[in-house]
Enzyme design. Sequence first.
Site, PDB file in Angstrom:
ATOM      1  N   SER A 108       0.612  -1.158   0.061  1.00  0.00           N
ATOM      2  CA  SER A 108      -0.017  -0.109  -0.114  1.00  0.00           C
ATOM      3  C   SER A 108       0.936   1.270   0.067  1.00  0.00           C
ATOM      4  O   SER A 108       1.780   1.496  -0.811  1.00  0.00           O
ATOM      5  CB  SER A 108      -0.702  -0.185   1.159  1.00  0.00           C
ATOM      6  N   ASP A 203     -10.335  -4.778  -4.649  1.00  0.00           N
ATOM      7  CA  ASP A 203      -9.573  -3.783  -3.605  1.00  0.00           C
ATOM      8  C   ASP A 203     -10.539  -2.317  -3.570  1.00  0.00           C
ATOM      9  O   ASP A 203     -10.387  -1.657  -4.472  1.00  0.00           O
ATOM     10  CB  ASP A 203      -8.357  -3.346  -3.927  1.00  0.00           C
ATOM     11  N   HIS A 233      -8.031  -5.360  -0.576  1.00  0.00           N
ATOM     12  CA  HIS A 233      -6.755  -4.557  -0.091  1.00  0.00           C
ATOM     13  C   HIS A 233      -5.572  -5.091   0.373  1.00  0.00           C
ATOM     14  O   HIS A 233      -4.269  -5.142   0.232  1.00  0.00           O
ATOM     15  CB  HIS A 233      -7.402  -3.406   0.691  1.00  0.00           C
TER      16      HIS A 233
END
Length: 255
Positions: A108, A203, A233
Amino acid sequence: MPTGVPTEEPAFLDRGDGVRLAFRHQPGPGPLVVFLPGYGSDMAGTKATFLAHRARAQGFAYLRLDYSGCGASQGRFDDGSITRWTADARAVVDHVHPSGSLLLVGSSMGAWIMLRLALALGPRVRGLVGIAAAPDFPEWGLALSAAEREALIRDGFFLRASRYGSEPQRFTRTFLEDAREARLLAGPIAIDAPVRLLHGEADDDVPWEISVRLMRALASADVRLVLVKGGDHRLSGPAELELLARTVDELLARC
């Protein structure tokens, strides 16, 4: 989650201003695999500890760390930014592996830091793995409400509910102002190493199209994007962790 994950106390590095950065280093041959966690996360997360187990089982060198103000590291979270946390990562990398080659893994926001670190370290970086990569996320994924803008002006930060824990996420003026200067997706991104991008097509936090934009912005001709059907995610299920392991193994074998 596999058993046998290293649980020893972290080591610490003084970043030079009295702030001690926590890290765990597992020595081994070949390039050092470095895991860079996401926003508000730390080196105790599922993917970070999975790779620690994998490194111990396979014998490769591995480093995971906490940015200043996060996890076991000292410092104030409100002082954190992409620039500062990239500097934290570089300080720890240079401390444990001052001149050797590296394989960077970023989750991320950690993938944003991964990219900034790769730009700083140049040919030392032999490969990159981005998991739900989120470079420039305040620009495309953090639209502020009127109340949040007022809080930012008044308090220097605002809070937003998190779907991953009971504590809200905290976003500061320091972070957001720095993020504008650290943007990358406008490209080109002058990284020539092999890059592998893993992204869940379901996601809800980082659209998979961001990985497409990143793939197109990277200078490297060796960039592959794997879309995981139904993946969220976190990409932390057993099959998704095995995909991560295979991806790291592939790049290590080429180094």
